[in-house]
Enzyme design. Structure first.
Site, PDB file in Angstrom:
ATOM      1  N   ASN A  11       0.872  -1.181   0.000  1.00 45.15           N
ATOM      2  CA  ASN A  11       0.000   0.000   0.000  1.00 45.15           C
ATOM      3  C   ASN A  11       0.907   1.228   0.000  1.00 45.15           C
ATOM      4  O   ASN A  11       1.484   1.577   1.023  1.00 45.15           O
ATOM      5  CB  ASN A  11      -0.880  -0.045   1.265  1.00 45.15           C
ATOM      6  N   LYS A  13       0.162   4.268  -0.321  1.00 48.29           N
ATOM      7  CA  LYS A  13      -0.465   5.481   0.240  1.00 48.29           C
ATOM      8  C   LYS A  13      -0.209   6.668  -0.692  1.00 48.29           C
ATOM      9  O   LYS A  13      -0.140   6.488  -1.904  1.00 48.29           O
ATOM     10  CB  LYS A  13       0.011   5.711   1.675  1.00 48.29           C
ATOM     11  N   HIS A 101      -9.629   1.204   4.911  1.00 49.57           N
ATOM     12  CA  HIS A 101      -8.363   1.402   5.634  1.00 49.57           C
ATOM     13  C   HIS A 101      -8.615   2.379   6.780  1.00 49.57           C
ATOM     14  O   HIS A 101      -9.410   3.309   6.635  1.00 49.57           O
ATOM     15  CB  HIS A 101      -7.301   1.950   4.673  1.00 49.57           C
ATOM     16  N   GLU A 103      -7.021   4.803   7.841  1.00 49.09           N
ATOM     17  CA  GLU A 103      -6.799   6.213   7.493  1.00 49.09           C
ATOM     18  C   GLU A 103      -8.022   6.786   6.771  1.00 49.09           C
ATOM     19  O   GLU A 103      -8.381   7.946   6.956  1.00 49.09           O
ATOM     20  CB  GLU A 103      -5.527   6.341   6.630  1.00 49.09           C
ATOM     21  N   GLU A 173      -5.479  -4.921  10.741  1.00 47.96           N
ATOM     22  CA  GLU A 173      -4.427  -3.930  10.969  1.00 47.96           C
ATOM     23  C   GLU A 173      -4.709  -3.157  12.252  1.00 47.96           C
ATOM     24  O   GLU A 173      -5.515  -2.218  12.258  1.00 47.96           O
ATOM     25  CB  GLU A 173      -4.402  -2.918   9.819  1.00 47.96           C
ATOM     26  N   GLY A 179       2.337   2.425  10.756  1.00 45.45           N
ATOM     27  CA  GLY A 179       3.266   3.530  10.568  1.00 45.45           C
ATOM     28  C   GLY A 179       3.972   3.960  11.843  1.00 45.45           C
ATOM     29  O   GLY A 179       4.601   5.005  11.893  1.00 45.45           O
ATOM     30  N   SER A 219       3.342  -2.043  10.404  1.00 44.30           N
ATOM     31  CA  SER A 219       4.799  -2.089  10.593  1.00 44.30           C
ATOM     32  C   SER A 219       5.419  -3.454  10.266  1.00 44.30           C
ATOM     33  O   SER A 219       6.327  -3.916  10.967  1.00 44.30           O
ATOM     34  CB  SER A 219       5.178  -1.637  12.010  1.00 44.30           C
ATOM     35  N   GLY A 241       4.927   1.424   4.788  1.00 44.64           N
ATOM     36  CA  GLY A 241       6.263   2.024   4.649  1.00 44.64           C
ATOM     37  C   GLY A 241       7.286   1.119   3.970  1.00 44.64           C
ATOM     38  O   GLY A 241       8.016   1.562   3.062  1.00 44.64           O
TER      39      GLY A 241
HETATM   40  P1  PGA Z   1       2.767   0.360   7.707  1.00 49.11           P
HETATM   41  O1  PGA Z   1       1.321   0.578   7.048  1.00 49.11           O
HETATM   42  O2  PGA Z   1       3.324  -0.918   7.147  1.00 49.11           O
HETATM   43  O3  PGA Z   1       3.565   1.578   7.279  1.00 49.11           O
HETATM   44  O4  PGA Z   1       2.568   0.296   9.183  1.00 49.11           O
HETATM   45  C1  PGA Z   1       0.427  -0.496   6.890  1.00 49.11           C
HETATM   46  C2  PGA Z   1      -0.869  -0.009   6.305  1.00 49.11           C
HETATM   47  O5  PGA Z   1      -1.328   1.082   6.646  1.00 49.11           O
HETATM   48  O6  PGA Z   1      -1.488  -0.714   5.473  1.00 49.11           O
END
Ligand code: PGA
Length: 263
Positions: A11, A13, A101, A103, A173, A179, A219, A241
């Site tokens: 992803n 983003k 998601h 976010e 998640e 993140g 993460s 990330g």
């Molecule tokens: P992250 O993001 O690996 O940076 O923690 C995961 C996600 O939001 O799908």
């Protein structure tokens, strides 16, 4: 061992313009081998402005990655300034669309009802939703993680047939792990993914529960991928990330090689 093929999804983003996207895809194609693709599926989810460019290079170079999107609207067309319809993504050979998601839920106010409408619209366009669920730190500390996640799953999948549910992907998640560099322990991630599977089985039947693929996200890195992804109810990862660099994303996709028994 289940016969669910793990899905490793990147992803991206709101990162990488279409030139940077092409560079990452090329680098990824040098790092990931055909052998890798026999044991895992890999999807990349670039921003909308990159999707056409990435599709062109995947097609032209016959690269084995599946194309994904991060979001879409649920209506087929109309006066929805700034939105993208599912059929537009399907036309670009998008296979997977991330829905709900945290976010999008937190920053853009997506409700369970909207998530459910999107899941249905994605399926109607013959693409596969990756339905995200997860609890906040407060909810976890209050002992509400399973209830929150169970409710998100039941609401997000409402009105679907067992066959439809069996074919889709759910990403667990925990919001506090996204993140932040904090990862759920492999035991906690396994416990929650097993819970997701049992909610699906209770609501849609044992067969749907056994065939739905459940990713862990939050993460995920090359150093923790093996421990997380070898858990019995974890069928892949949704990576943020660490998906922005070819080498780290490829190492996650190759998690089998980095286990305690790896040579
Ligand atoms: P992250 O993001 O690996 O940076 O923690 C995961 C996600 O939001 O799908």
């Amino acid at each position: 061992m289940s016969d669910r093929k793990p899905l490793i999804s990147g992803n991206w983003k709101m990162n990488l313009n279409h030139f940077e996207a092409l560079k990452l895809i090329q680098e990824l194609s040098y790092q990931v081998t055909v052998d890798d693709m026999e044991v895992v599926d890999i999807s990349v989810h670039p921003p909308f402005t990159d999707i056409r460019s990435v599709q062109t290079v995947l097609d032209a170079d016959k690269l084995p990655f599946d194309l994904g999107a991060q979001h879409c609207h649920f209506e087929p067309s109309g006066a929805f300034t700034g939105e993208v319809a599912p059929s537009m993504l399907a036309k670009l050979n998008v296979l997977y669309v991330i829905v709900g998601h945290s976010e999008r839920r937190e920053i853009f106010g997506e409700t369970d009802e909207m998530v459910n409408a999107k899941v249905k619209a994605i399926l109607a366009n013959e693409m596969t939703p990756i339905l995200c669920c997860g609890e906040t730190l407060d909810e976890r500390e209050a002992g509400d993680a399973k209830t929150k996640v169970g409710n998100q799953i039941v609401a997000g999948l409402s009105g679907l047939s067992p066959e439809q549910v069996g074919g889709l992907v759910i990403a667990y998640e925990p919001i506090w792990a996204i993140g932040t560099g904090k990862t759920a322990s492999a035991d906690d991630a396994q416990e929650m993914c097993a819970h997701v599977r049992s909610v699906v089985a209770e609501t849609f039947g044992e067969e749907a529960g056994q065939s739905v693929r459940i990713q862990y996200g939050g993460s995920v890195k090359p150093t923790n991928a093996n421990e997380l992804l070898t858990q019995p109810d974890i069928d892949g990862a949704l990576v943020g990330g660490a998906a922005l660099e070819a080498e780290s994303f490829a190492r996650i996709a190759q998690y089998r090689l980095s286990g305690p028994d790896a040579g």
